[in-house]
Design a protein around this motif. Structure first.
Motif, PDB file in Angstrom:
ATOM      1  N   GLY A 298      27.470  39.669  43.438  1.00 52.85           N
ATOM      2  CA  GLY A 298      27.390  38.697  43.371  1.00 52.85           C
ATOM      3  C   GLY A 298      28.910  38.546  42.688  1.00 52.85           C
ATOM      4  O   GLY A 298      29.589  38.777  42.753  1.00 52.85           O
ATOM      5  N   TRP A 299      29.203  37.340  41.918  1.00 51.71           N
ATOM      6  CA  TRP A 299      30.392  36.430  41.667  1.00 51.71           C
ATOM      7  C   TRP A 299      31.310  37.881  40.682  1.00 51.71           C
ATOM      8  O   TRP A 299      32.069  38.428  40.974  1.00 51.71           O
ATOM      9  CB  TRP A 299      30.393  35.476  41.215  1.00 51.71           C
ATOM     10  CG  TRP A 299      31.870  35.261  40.531  1.00 51.71           C
ATOM     11  CD1 TRP A 299      31.533  34.919  39.440  1.00 51.71           C
ATOM     12  CD2 TRP A 299      32.642  34.515  41.590  1.00 51.71           C
ATOM     13  NE1 TRP A 299      33.095  33.960  39.175  1.00 51.71           N
ATOM     14  CE2 TRP A 299      34.026  34.083  40.413  1.00 51.71           C
ATOM     15  CE3 TRP A 299      33.159  34.727  42.813  1.00 51.71           C
ATOM     16  CZ2 TRP A 299      35.156  33.811  41.273  1.00 51.71           C
ATOM     17  CZ3 TRP A 299      34.222  34.062  43.046  1.00 51.71           C
ATOM     18  CH2 TRP A 299      35.581  33.500  42.458  1.00 51.71           C
ATOM     19  N   GLU A 300      30.559  38.336  39.880  1.00 51.41           N
ATOM     20  CA  GLU A 300      31.204  39.077  38.284  1.00 51.41           C
ATOM     21  C   GLU A 300      30.974  40.666  38.974  1.00 51.41           C
ATOM     22  O   GLU A 300      32.858  41.046  38.909  1.00 51.41           O
ATOM     23  CB  GLU A 300      29.611  39.722  37.629  1.00 51.41           C
ATOM     24  CG  GLU A 300      30.465  39.797  36.078  1.00 51.41           C
ATOM     25  CD  GLU A 300      29.420  40.795  35.340  1.00 51.41           C
ATOM     26  OE1 GLU A 300      28.853  38.866  34.955  1.00 51.41           O
ATOM     27  OE2 GLU A 300      29.934  40.985  34.441  1.00 51.41           O
ATOM     28  N   ALA A 301      30.334  41.047  40.158  1.00 59.74           N
ATOM     29  CA  ALA A 301      30.723  41.861  41.434  1.00 59.74           C
ATOM     30  C   ALA A 301      31.905  42.620  41.687  1.00 59.74           C
ATOM     31  O   ALA A 301      32.976  42.979  41.165  1.00 59.74           O
ATOM     32  CB  ALA A 301      29.709  42.495  42.057  1.00 59.74           C
ATOM     33  N   GLY A 302      31.894  41.186  42.391  1.00 57.12           N
ATOM     34  CA  GLY A 302      33.637  40.729  43.203  1.00 57.12           C
ATOM     35  C   GLY A 302      34.525  40.657  42.018  1.00 57.12           C
ATOM     36  O   GLY A 302      36.000  41.151  43.170  1.00 57.12           O
ATOM     37  N   ARG A 307      39.500  43.336  40.100  1.00 59.79           N
ATOM     38  CA  ARG A 307      40.058  43.264  39.116  1.00 59.79           C
ATOM     39  C   ARG A 307      41.133  44.975  39.501  1.00 59.79           C
ATOM     40  O   ARG A 307      42.079  44.955  39.002  1.00 59.79           O
ATOM     41  CB  ARG A 307      39.970  43.516  37.654  1.00 59.79           C
ATOM     42  CG  ARG A 307      40.153  44.093  36.844  1.00 59.79           C
ATOM     43  CD  ARG A 307      41.436  43.064  35.968  1.00 59.79           C
ATOM     44  NE  ARG A 307      42.341  43.644  35.187  1.00 59.79           N
ATOM     45  CZ  ARG A 307      43.078  43.953  34.841  1.00 59.79           C
ATOM     46  NH1 ARG A 307      43.734  43.999  35.978  1.00 59.79           N
ATOM     47  NH2 ARG A 307      43.830  44.686  33.474  1.00 59.79           N
ATOM     48  N   GLU A 308      39.714  45.788  39.695  1.00 58.09           N
ATOM     49  CA  GLU A 308      40.732  46.764  39.310  1.00 58.09           C
ATOM     50  C   GLU A 308      41.276  47.437  40.498  1.00 58.09           C
ATOM     51  O   GLU A 308      42.715  47.653  40.660  1.00 58.09           O
ATOM     52  CB  GLU A 308      38.864  48.039  40.444  1.00 58.09           C
ATOM     53  CG  GLU A 308      39.570  49.687  40.434  1.00 58.09           C
ATOM     54  CD  GLU A 308      38.395  50.399  39.887  1.00 58.09           C
ATOM     55  OE1 GLU A 308      37.506  50.314  39.597  1.00 58.09           O
ATOM     56  OE2 GLU A 308      38.879  51.424  39.878  1.00 58.09           O
ATOM     57  N   ASP A 471      48.626  41.268  38.575  1.00 57.07           N
ATOM     58  CA  ASP A 471      48.686  42.566  36.864  1.00 57.07           C
ATOM     59  C   ASP A 471      47.624  41.734  36.037  1.00 57.07           C
ATOM     60  O   ASP A 471      47.047  42.525  34.970  1.00 57.07           O
ATOM     61  CB  ASP A 471      50.423  43.153  36.567  1.00 57.07           C
ATOM     62  CG  ASP A 471      50.824  43.852  37.470  1.00 57.07           C
ATOM     63  OD1 ASP A 471      49.922  44.256  38.643  1.00 57.07           O
ATOM     64  OD2 ASP A 471      52.186  43.657  37.051  1.00 57.07           O
ATOM     65  N   ALA A 472      48.850  41.213  35.527  1.00 56.35           N
ATOM     66  CA  ALA A 472      48.427  40.032  34.215  1.00 56.35           C
ATOM     67  C   ALA A 472      47.108  38.780  34.088  1.00 56.35           C
ATOM     68  O   ALA A 472      46.570  38.097  33.847  1.00 56.35           O
ATOM     69  CB  ALA A 472      49.250  39.203  33.425  1.00 56.35           C
ATOM     70  N   GLY A 473      46.654  39.224  35.683  1.00 56.11           N
ATOM     71  CA  GLY A 473      45.560  38.124  36.365  1.00 56.11           C
ATOM     72  C   GLY A 473      45.439  37.494  37.379  1.00 56.11           C
ATOM     73  O   GLY A 473      45.436  38.003  38.694  1.00 56.11           O
TER      74      GLY A 473
END
Ligand SMILES: Cc1cc2nc3c(=O)[nH]c(=O)nc-3n(C[C@H](O)[C@H](O)[C@H](O)COP(=O)(O)OP(=O)(O)OC[C@H]3O[C@@H](n4cnc5c(N)ncnc54)[C@H](O)[C@@H]3O)c2cc1C
Length: 956
Positions: A298-302, A307-308, A471-473
């Protein structure tokens, strides 16, 4: 494949280009038309609307003698088609106007200088003859930045940089290149690659956009992770402005001599001058380039994966995440495959959906482009796969990755083609901090859906892609398109919806733009983004570099018209102070507008919101007003009867802190006859005659403290609520009735409400009730606190002011202190103050001062408003608590309340549900009713009833 369409058959110019340039060229896209029919309801059999070539153009306004002078410098044209081509960029509105030849203004001439010196001469000529220059690169602007300002009366000359396309030198040792700015991205890259080098700057438009355009718009390329954005690549720029050539004297990697003026040029969108040459960093060509792709559930997992990867700074040259809708759009562009290909695709599909268990309706895809040495690439790929696995991601092959990149190139052509089939579409982008990314994406999509519903747009596509990470977004791209057959002016409808989406972006913490720039389309948000001083700096730069407004493009904060009204010159305008005052006022409230925003998912009621939204907003604004010197000046100003007081600041501070006072006896009688001012006159030396006013300096802190107290119940409720309702309802709130409410969501909700015991949500509901009681206690407590703070003046203050306003007393009536206007009593604007000091011979002298307290004009009103508001709030909060007790204890009332939320459902159905539900479960159901789409809610109620009938495990 009845609908299958050969893109090659298209006679539309863009589609033709598409066929020649991309992997899709000449291939059949069997899934594309079915996708477009299903999602956008296009009529594929319809005759395409191919626009005719214009037969007439606006007259050129360039005077003959100026034209002759310019022709002596460089080639020039006043041909209609030459001018029309340079009248626009690539926005939807540009395309619509191009198709109908309805540009209100097109350039009067086009000139093609081929070197820096030519540009210097052209700008000099413009200054002498007062015509406007618009620098024109590849014309790929999507912000309206090259569009001619409509109200410009002077002649406009488009300065086309395409002949300034040479690489002046390359220094392989220093890894630098000096390049003329008219060079097109792909030509620059081709030349560099031929020499074993690369610039690595590849915006999706790099087939047409130019180096000058990149600098002028602060462009960002898809491989920015390895090579940087344009501001990271540029070492030196040379810009011709009307007052001279702006260039740093040395070619050094960094200089500690700020501000960096080249950064004033970067992103200036042609408004200060023409960038003619740039020194760029170049890199050796990477030996290996590999595509890759990963599928996530899903989108959130992606997003968490991205982010990581960013946190570990492991981004490859490019890493992009497509949401499910965009992924499916991408699938629609799949070409015809061989039998082998079909079998392989089938196997992949089987693996992803059956073995890995991904839901095709929610899975998302990351595309990767990894560059470097073979070992580096392999190691990077290994690490990325390992991180992906943590978030449930699985590798999906290089071919999908490469197709993902092709997709971003062709999508612009598809947009143009779509216009022929009554579909308008466009992309818009933003940058956003990591912690707001998910909320922003969901918020914007929801807003677009809501706006579509409001306007009756029934067939549309909204999807998003995460394209660049920091880094920030990150940067998010949205694609939005819809079927326009029902609309007379589809471009306006599109623009209104995009504007609403941009408002949502800004509200969610996103930026005005990550790389498309401001131009004319996003001017509305410019000042808020850079602040008022920032806007003034921009105007000051303009005034310095281009005082005659030769580069009158009207982008960013500049006006579109003859006079550059926004320039510094207008400071003399008499209206300006008033406007400034209003703007300042508006700006003052801006930071608090979030308090007044409606939450997407509502977990409380209006009375609750009156506490933490309206009251907190009022208190914060009041606190800000009483501290805003900009509106009312210094809070105190004490006057003396001599010029000897050199230490007036100290006197002001002393009086402010230690006490100003008024005299009760001086409130009686007529002002100016019996006393100097109300409350101010000769001292009677009686202590009980003095009214000390020492609290003013604390007003702001008290108001701030109160706002914290009013927010506390909300804060507690937020913690206890824990986002439960949002998780249950967030994707089902749109007023747009969706026929495709997913089955699994229905199951989830029913299961959540029925497969838990009747008491499982009681604590949830009780905590809510507790917060309501806390609201009531707090508001009563705050009234007492204010009364203590104002020395007992608050308890009757509002009523006394109302009574006085109703029957104002004339001076003759003021026979005692009580008959005076309470506002003057408690918040005098003029007071007495005295201080002691030693005289020359050591005698203590008392100095008498008259102090002006302008802030009391605000204080007196703030407390009147607060008095009425808090009283009313106490009343409604008490009712709310009473109502809560009744609701939680009386089942029939609970039934009635649910009945009020659903239409056409039998009372017996609702009552059977309420009977089985404890007040906790009922409360969740009721809150769902406040948020869910009514149709979905009704279906939920019916489903619940069915479930209860069939499943006896759920018992009271
Ligand atoms: C399909 C598509 C994809 C895109 N993808 C990206 C992307 O990935 N990343 C990105 O950053 N942008 C992207 N854009 C936006 C656009 O390509 C960029 O803004 C690009 O930098 C504009 O370059 P250009 O040469 O086309 O400039 P133009 O469109 O000709 O001009 C843009 C602005 O720059 C000024 N300008 C141009 N040349 C000069 C000069 N030499 N001196 C002073 N001012 C000048 C113009 O006056 C104008 O204000 C995309 C656009 C499209 C249509």
């Amino acid at each position: 494949m009845q609908h299958a369409q050969k893109v090659q058959n298209s006679n539309f110019v863009s589609a033709a280009a598409l066929t020649l340039r991309y992997l899709l060229g000449g291939k059949t896209l069997p899934h594309f038309i079915p996708w477009a029919v299903q999602n956008l309801n296009i009529d594929a059999s319809k005759q395409r609307k191919i626009p005719a070539v214009p037969s007439s153009y606006q007259e050129s306004r360039l005077p003959h003698h100026v034209r002759q002078e310019l022709e002596a410098i460089a080639p020039l044209s006043i041909e209609g088609m030459d001018r029309l081509i340079r009248a626009h960029g690539q926005t939807l509105s540009d395309m619509a106007r191009l198709r109908t030849n309805t540009f209100p203004r097109i350039p009067d001439a086009v000139i093609w200088p081929d070197c820096h010196e030519h540009v210097v001469k052209i700008v000099d000529c413009a200054t002498r003859h007062q015509f406007v220059i618009i620098p024109f690169g590849g014309g790929t602007s999507v912000s309206g930045s090259v569009t001619c300002p409509e109200r410009e009366e002077r002649p406009i000359v488009a300065l086309d940089t395409s002949e300034m396309n040479s690489i002046l030198w390359i220094d392989k040792e220093q890894l630098l290149a000096r390049v003329q700015t008219g060079i097109v991205g792909q030509d620059l890259e081709r030349e560099m690659r031929a020499r074993g080098l690369t610039v690595g700057h590849e915006p999706d438009s790099y087939e047409f956009s130019t180096l000058g355009g990149w600098v002028a718009t602060r462009a960002s390329g898809m491989k920015k992770n390895t090579y940087g954005n344009i501001e990271d690549l540029v070492v030196q720029t040379k810009t011709v402005t009307p007052v001279g050539v702006l260039e740093k004297s040395c070619r050094v990697p960094r200089i500690s001599c700020g501000p960096e003026w080249e950064h004033v040029i970067m992103g200036s969108e042609g408004c200060f001058g023409v960038v003619t040459e740039v020194t760029l960093k170049v890199r050796p060509l990477p030996p290996v380039t590999r595509y890759g792709s990963l599928v996530f559930p899903g989108w959130e997992a992606g997003v968490r994966f991205e982010r990581e990867v960013a946190e570990l700074r492991l981004q490859p040259a490019s890493i992009r995440l497509m949401d499910n809708d965009q992924f499916r759009f991408g699938l629609a562009l799949k070409t015809e495959t061989t039998w082998g290909g079909v079998i392989l695709d089938g196997l992949k599909h089987f693996y992803i959906t059956r073995i890995k268990g991904f839901d095709p309706a929610s899975l998302c895809v990351v595309t990767l482009l990894i560059e470097g040495h073979a070992e580096e690439v392999a190691e990077r790929e290994r690490r990325l796969n390992a991180i992906a696995a943590k978030y449930g991601g699985v590798p999906a092959g290089a071919a999908n990755g490469e197709r993902g990149y092709t997709f971003t190139f062709v999508i612009a052509y598809i947009r143009d083609l779509a216009l022929d089939y009554d579909v308008v579409a466009e992309s818009f982008e933003t940058s956003v901090p990591w912690d707001r990314t998910l909320a922003l994406c969901a918020g914007v999509k929801r807003r677009v859906r809501d706006e579509c519903a409001r306007r009756g747009v029934t067939h549309y596509h909204i999807s998003c892609r995460l394209t660049q990470t920091y880094d920030a977004g990150c940067c998010i791209y949205f694609y939005f398109g819809f079927n326009t057959s029902a609309f007379k002016d589809p471009v306006t409808v599109y623009e209104e919806i995009e504007e609403a989406a941009r408002d949502e972006i800004i509200d969610c913490g996103g930026s005005i733009s990550h790389h498309h720039g401001v131009g004319k389309l996003r001017k509305k948000w410019y000042t808020d983004t850079v602040s008022e001083p920032g806007r003034r700096l921009l105007l000051a730069a303009k005034q310095t570099l281009d005082p005659d407004n030769i580069f009158a493009l009207g982008n960013m904060a500049f006006n579109e018209g003859n006079q550059e009204e926004t320039s510094i010159k207008i400071l003399a305008n008499p209206i300006r102070p008033v406007c400034c005052f209003c703007l300042k006022m508006i700006n003052l409230f801006m930071p608090f507008r979030a308090f007044l925003k409606f939450d997407n998912v509502c977990t409380d009621n209006n009375v609750f919101q009156m506490h933490y939204k309206v009251t907190v907003f009022m208190l914060l604004v009041s606190a800000l007003l009483v501290t805003s010197k900009q509106f009312f000046g210094e809070p105190i100003h004490c006057m003396t009867d001599s010029d000897k007081d050199k230490d007036i600041d100290a006197v002001n501070s002393y009086c402010w802190i230690y006490g100003i006072y008024t005299l009760k006896s001086q409130f009686v009688g007529k002002e100016g006859v019996h006393n100097a001012y109300l409350g101010v006159g000769p001292d009677s030396n009686k202590e009980d005659d003095k009214i000390k006013h020492t609290y003013y300096q604390w007003v702001c802190f008290v108001l701030l403290g109160q706002s914290v107290m009013f927010y506390t119940p909300r804060y507690l409720w937020k913690i206890w609520e824990g986002g439960r309702l949002k998780t249950l309802a967030s994707d089902l709130t749109s007023p747009m009735v969706t026929k495709d409410w997913p089955e699994y969501r229905r199951g989830e909700l029913v299961c959540y409400l029925t497969h838990s015991s009747m008491y499982s949500h009681n604590m949830y509901a009780l905590r809510y009730a507790f917060c309501e009681i806390l609201n009531l206690i707090n508001v009563v407590g705050q009234i007492f606190l204010l009364d203590v703070f104002l020395d007992g003046a608050f308890r009757n203050y509002g009523a006394a002011v109302a009574a006085f306003t109703h029957t104002p007393r004339i001076p003759a009536d003021m026979t005692d202190f009580v008959s005076v206007n309470p506002m003057d009593q408690f918040f005098p604007k003029l007071t007495k103050c005295f201080l002691r000091r030693y005289g020359p011979s050591g005698t203590i002298e008392v100095r008498d001062r008259l102090c002006v307290l302008p802030l009391n004009l605000v204080n007196e009103k703030i407390f009147v408003v607060l008095w009425f508001w808090l009283l009313m709030l106490t009343f409604v909060s008490a009712l709310a608590v009473l109502f809560r007790v009744l609701v939680f204890s009386a089942r029939p009332l609970r039934t009635v309340m649910i009945m009020g939320q659903v239409r056409n459902v039998k009372r017996s159905i609702v009552s059977s549900i309420v009977k089985r539900f404890g007040f906790g479960n009922w409360f969740i159901l009721y809150l769902l009713g406040k948020n869910l789409n009514p149709r979905i809610y009704k279906e939920l109620i019916l489903e619940l009833c069915k479930e209860m009938e069939h499943n006896n495990t759920f018992t009271v």
